[in-house]
Write a protein that holds these residues in place. Structure first.
Motif, short mmCIF file in Angstrom:
data_model
loop_
_atom_site.label_atom_id
_atom_site.label_comp_id
_atom_site.label_asym_id
_atom_site.label_seq_id
_atom_site.Cartn_x
_atom_site.Cartn_y
_atom_site.Cartn_z
N LYS A 245 8.79 -43.32 -24.35
CA LYS A 245 8.27 -44.52 -23.70
C LYS A 245 6.81 -44.68 -24.13
CE LYS A 245 8.08 -47.93 -20.71
NZ LYS A 245 8.97 -49.10 -20.76
N TYR A 246 6.57 -45.69 -24.92
CA TYR A 246 5.21 -45.96 -25.40
C TYR A 246 4.69 -47.22 -24.72
CZ TYR A 246 6.21 -42.76 -29.34
OH TYR A 246 6.54 -41.69 -30.11
N TYR A 247 3.45 -47.16 -24.32
CA TYR A 247 2.83 -48.37 -23.77
C TYR A 247 1.88 -48.95 -24.81
CZ TYR A 247 4.55 -47.20 -19.11
OH TYR A 247 5.34 -46.93 -18.03
N THR B 277 5.62 -41.66 -15.14
CA THR B 277 6.50 -42.39 -16.04
C THR B 277 7.87 -41.72 -16.12
OG1 THR B 277 4.52 -42.95 -17.30
CG2 THR B 277 6.64 -43.41 -18.34
N ASP C 185 12.04 -47.85 -14.31
CA ASP C 185 11.46 -48.27 -15.58
C ASP C 185 12.49 -47.98 -16.68
OD1 ASP C 185 9.59 -49.28 -17.26
OD2 ASP C 185 7.99 -47.86 -16.69
#
Ligand code: ADP
Ligand code: MG
Length: 487
Positions: A9-11, A46, A55
């Protein structure tokens, strides 16, 4: 069993990419107390959100009970969150204006249980976390530890298989933290508990398994799950809701949002009512028009005259005025469209024999004319005219008098005090405007044609297209003869 496979999961914020989860693979047992330790911003929250379905991961797969969540639809995620997951947050996330009971029951709103059942479960859960006597207080009347207990009660009221806790003791003093940990430990005997904490002491003291987390990666795992372990499976509960429960919930929902519901209803009503009004008005108007039309037409008698008119024959349009100083006799367009009805006694008998209900009344008009003659070279020729059909005969007595403004004292000028109708609309080609009621006017068309019947009935022997000089026509005398003398 819950399994994360290469979850990433990259923001992306601006130009920087935060790797919140960087290829995380881990499996959890059906029942264990897992503590996730790690520095701030290492991606713990996260990870928890990912597990709880709050998410979505960018890549990899979350496998719940052997089932990949890659193909999960929103409804599947909803069902998973509502039935299988309980959340506990550091900041409790209680709703301030609701009582503690209501807060706990709120967590079950979507689980489709009856009101009584919800209440029972809420009481059970609150009793279990030791808040039995505070049930009707509001959150702001409680201490931090008590509020976290309410949050725990809310999380377990639905009896979820997985309890996720994000730094549940982060805002509590050490003594209260111990109590909460005790409670969570207790709960972990029946389910999988995954707790994020920054307190290694508490983790070591209570958790069965400790996972160290840093920079979105697992550093080490104190008790990794091995493929060979026999693990009890939990089943994915679906959101089950009977039709009636759904209906009841909808009503509850409507009741809790009175204002919004009212506004929505009001707005929709305006729309629906407008459409209804427009439809009603147009239908009403149409009905009224039809009725008026029928009634109006019903007032008109059906007249069967001796002479009938074929309305499909239209008189040709006249163009311009004639320059000729002669008059042409022609069968008028109206005459060409004429036909004569033979009204015999037999026909009258037939009419009398008709069903009396079909008409209010049947009446007959018998007309007799008065006798006019014209002196043609010492011979008296009859002049015919008709009151009922001047078009046909071309000669008309009474109507002309009044409309042409002839008739001495009666219509010297028209009713607006202007010139007589005749003077304002007709030009004299020969002779003069009539001065007495006994004067005769021969009206010709623009192209100087005249109805052949007018001439015939005035006693002229006429052929189609025969031409006359004005002097042949002007100055003729017509006499009225009493019936006795005439016959
Ligand atoms: P932890 O709970 O371990 O403190 P988080 O999981 O909250 O860490 O965050 C991990 C990283 O991801 C942090 O650097 C955080 O700034 C970033 N992050 C978390 N949520 C978002 C978001 N919605 N948008 C952008 N960056 C985020
Ligand atoms: Mg966090």
């Amino acid at each position: 069993m819950l399994e994360l496979k290469h979850i990433k999961k990259y923001y992306h914020v601006g130009d920087t990419i935060t790797k919140a989860l960087d290829d995380v693979s881990v499996s959890f047992r059906q029942q264990e107390f897992v503590a996730i330790l790690g520095p701030s911003s290492s991606g713990k929250t996260t990870l928890l959100n990912m597990i709880g379905g709050l998410d979505r991961y960018d890549s990899g797969d979350l496998i719940i009970e052997g089932k990949s969540t890659k193909t999960f639809k929103d409804a599947d995620w909803d069902a998973y969150r509502n039935n299988s997951i309980g959340f506990i947050f550091q900041s409790y996330n209680l709703i301030g204006h609701l009582s503690i009971m209501d807060n706990v029951e709120m967590g079950m709103t979507l689980s489709g249980v009856s009101r009584a059942e919800k209440e029972k479960r809420a009481v059970d859960a609150l009793t279990r976390v030791g808040l039995a006597e505070h049930m009707h207080k509001r959150p702001n009347q409680l201490s931090g530890g008590q509020m976290q207990r309410v949050a725990i009660a809310r999380a377990i009221a639905n009896d979820p298989e997985i309890l996720l806790a994000d730094e549940p003791t982060g805002a509590l003093d050490s003594e209260t933290s111990e109590e909460i940990m005790q409670l969570i430990k207790e709960l972990s005997k029946e389910r999988l508990v995954i707790m994020v904490t920054h307190n290694p002491q508490l983790a070591k003291q209570y958790a069965d398994r400790i996972i160290n987390f840093a920079d979105g990666k697992i550093l080490n795992d104190s008790a990794p799950y091995s493929e060979h372990e026999a693990d009890d499976h939990f089943t994915l509960k679906r959101t089950k809701m009977s039709f009636w429960t759904a209906l009841k919930l909808s009503f509850t929902n409507i009741k809790t949002k009175k204002g919004r519901t009212f506004l929505t209803m009001f707005a929709s009503s305006i729309g629906i009512i407008s459409v209804a009004i427009v439809l009603a008005l147009s239908t009403g108007f149409q009905t009224q028009i039809d009725k008026t039309e029928a009634e109006t037409l019903a007032q008109y008698p059906i007249t069967i005259a001796q002479q009938g008119q074929d309305t499909s024959q239209r008189p040709s349009q006249e163009k311009g005025f004639s320059k000729s100083d002669q008059v042409t006799a022609q069968t008028s367009a109206a005459d060409k469209a004429q036909h004569v009805n033979k009204i015999s006694q037999k026909y009258l008998d037939y009419l009398n024999g008709l069903n009396k209900k079909l008409a209010k009344n049947i009446s007959y008009t018998y007309a007799t004319g008065f006798n006019l003659v014209r002196d043609v070279n010492g011979q008296y020729k009859p002049v015919k005219f008709s009151n009922s059909n001047p078009e046909r005969s071309g000669v008309d007595a009474s109507a002309m008098m009044s409309t042409l403004g002839v008739g001495g004292s009666v219509y010297p000028v028209d009713r607006y005090g202007k010139q007589s109708y005749l003077e304002s609309n007709y030009k004299v080609l020969a002779g003069s405007y009539p001065k007495a009621a006994t004067d005769i006017v021969l009206v010709v068309n623009r192209d100087n044609t005249v109805n052949i019947n007018s001439l015939k009935n005035l006693g002229f022997t006429v052929k189609e297209n025969q031409k006359y000089n004005y002097n042949d026509l002007v100055g003729q005398t017509v006499k009225v003869v009493a019936n006795d003398d005439y016959y």
